[in-house]
Write an enzyme that holds these catalytic residues in place. Structure first.
Site, PDB file in Angstrom:
ATOM      1  N   SER A   1      -1.443  -9.573  -6.338  1.00 28.61           N
ATOM      2  CA  SER A   1      -1.259  -8.700  -7.494  1.00 28.61           C
ATOM      3  C   SER A   1       0.112  -8.840  -8.137  1.00 28.61           C
ATOM      4  CB  SER A   1      -1.502  -7.238  -7.101  1.00 28.61           C
ATOM      5  OG  SER A   1      -0.645  -6.846  -6.034  1.00 28.61           O
TER       6      SER A   1
ATOM      7  N   ASP B   1       4.705   3.657  -6.372  1.00 25.77           N
ATOM      8  CA  ASP B   1       4.503   2.214  -6.265  1.00 25.77           C
ATOM      9  C   ASP B   1       5.845   1.512  -6.462  1.00 25.77           C
ATOM     10  OD1 ASP B   1       3.909  -0.454  -6.526  1.00 25.77           O
ATOM     11  OD2 ASP B   1       2.317  -0.194  -8.011  1.00 25.77           O
TER      12      ASP B   1
ATOM     13  N   HIS C   1       5.002  -3.224  -7.313  1.00 24.96           N
ATOM     14  CA  HIS C   1       4.726  -3.891  -8.578  1.00 24.96           C
ATOM     15  C   HIS C   1       5.811  -3.557  -9.601  1.00 24.96           C
ATOM     16  CE1 HIS C   1       0.787  -3.530  -6.478  1.00 24.96           C
ATOM     17  NE2 HIS C   1       0.766  -4.815  -6.792  1.00 24.96           N
TER      18      HIS C   1
END
Length: 409
Positions: free
Chosen positions: A136, A383, A386
């Site tokens: 990702s 998060d 990312h």
């Protein structure tokens, strides 16, 4: 000031992953005002990067430098101007109101990165296929590249699509006959994490003898951009000798041993299946995950949440980076080079260490409903892996393009 509704075309990536249907809504120009645009290995960091310090562009080490605030040149695009940013990376749309994180330029010591020129890049890539292969974070970078290039391509001359029954997603610029693709293969070989959306697993299971399932989709690329790091974070994994459906023959190995085995398998495939006079190959190094605030002077239970400035201390390293993994990768690429196969390491590890401010944290779409206990502790679901777009992945692509364009001269 009334918050502007996001009414430009949005690609719902999660829905596309699960239903293999791509939905694009492109709605006209808006007139309202916007509020947003938008295991630790207990080792010291590597002092050098093996052969790669001297293997940078024109003798300059592009990977050693500092972040400089530059709100004139950055961001390279606006969040609202790119309809392909999914909810995971669309920080402004999900409530982030500070935008300084978009305004930093990577300044290498002793030289400058080439200035990004979207039309020049598309012209030089004319007729070529670029494939990002990995997890990702590589998808994060792929979408950054799409956003950096798509604004100069007229509507009707560009398209995003998924290949049926394959984890392959393609952005096509018809005017230039350019394809910029992403292929989901977080462990490079076949694994129990191969579904692009339904891959939440507490364990790691790989079929060490099965790379062809994925790799047959990469063979006709002109430019290959690999990554594989985050999914190796579990202490052990199960190596199968047989299909995933028949898991009786296996052995359990440590994550570092497993990583080395898979890179050896990947190296053998790359050596025998890719025409390296035609295809450029790159490997993106590991990226920082700012999960421990104590690394930069905060409380140990704090993380990237509410961070709005980079770490400006030279040679800062956060404690979550696994430097042994980095050395295994460097060694694998050195061995490939000795076999006559040059895979350029794009060493983004150091530059990401400083950017604790550039993660989505809580400003992103979560695909499962957060429970009250989670909501009461935002640090617990922030998060810090990312990256917001626009943001740090745009710099990764500037570095990558510096190599790609030089080799296309």
């Amino acid at each position: 000031m009334e918050k502007k509704k996001r009414m430009v075309g949005i690609w719902d990536v999660k829905h596309m992953f699960e239903s293999s249907i791509i939905i694009f809504f492109v709605i006209g120009t808006l007139a309202t005002t916007a509020v947003y645009y938008v295991n630790s290995d207990e080792q010291s960091p590597p002092v050098s990067h093996s052969a790669y310090v001297g293997d940078s562009l024109d003798g300059c080490d592009l990977f050693s430098g500092k972040w400089v605030h530059d709100n004139h040149s950055y961001p390279l695009y606006k969040e609202l101007q790119c309809p392909y940013i999914p909810g995971e990376f669309s920080c402004g749309h999900y409530g982030r109101t500070d935008f300084k994180y978009q305004q930093w330029r990577w300044q290498p010591h002793g030289c400058n990165l080439p200035r990004f020129d979207d039309k020049k890049v598309l012209e030089r890539l004319r007729g070529k296929r670029v494939i990002f292969v990995g997890d990702s974070v590589n998808r994060n970078q792929w979408l950054s590249m799409v956003c950096m290039l798509q604004s100069v391509i007229p509507l009707g001359l560009k398209k995003m699509q998924k290949t049926a029954n394959v984890s392959l997603f393609t952005f096509k610029a018809f005017e230039y006959d350019v394809s910029i693709d992403f292929y989901w293969a977080p462990l490079l070989v076949e694994s129990n994490a191969d579904h692009p959306s339904n891959h939440k697993r507490n364990d790691r299971v790989i079929n060490i003898d099965s790379i062809e399932k994925h790799a047959r989709n990469w063979v006709n690329a002109d430019i290959l951009v690999f990554n594989s790091y985050l999914w190796w974070g579990t202490p052990t994994l199960k190596i199968l000798y047989g299909s995933l459906a028949d898991s009786k023959k296996y052995k359990i190995v440590g994550n570092h041993d497993g990583y080395e085995m898979v890179l050896a398998k990947w190296s053998n495939w790359l050596t025998t299946h890719i025409n390296h006079r035609k295809t450029q190959s790159y490997f993106m190094s590991m990226t920082a995950t700012h999960r421990r605030g104590a690394d930069w002077g905060m409380q140990d239970n704090e993380n990237c949440l509410n961070e709005t400035e980079p770490v400006l201390k030279d040679n800062f390293w956060e404690s979550g980076s696994d430097f042994k993994m980095m050395r295994i990768l460097e060694s694998s690429l050195d061995k490939l080079k000795a076999r006559g196969v040059n895979v350029q390491l794009v060493n983004i590890t150091q530059l990401t260490q400083y950017r604790k401010d550039a993660h989505p944290s809580i400003h992103r779409l979560f695909y499962s409903t957060l429970k009250a206990k989670q909501l009461s502790n935002p640090n617990g679901y922030a998060d810090c892996t990312h990256w917001c777009l626009p943001g740090v992945p745009d710099t990764w692509n500037e570095l990558l393009l510096a190599y790609i364009l030089q080799r296309l001269e």
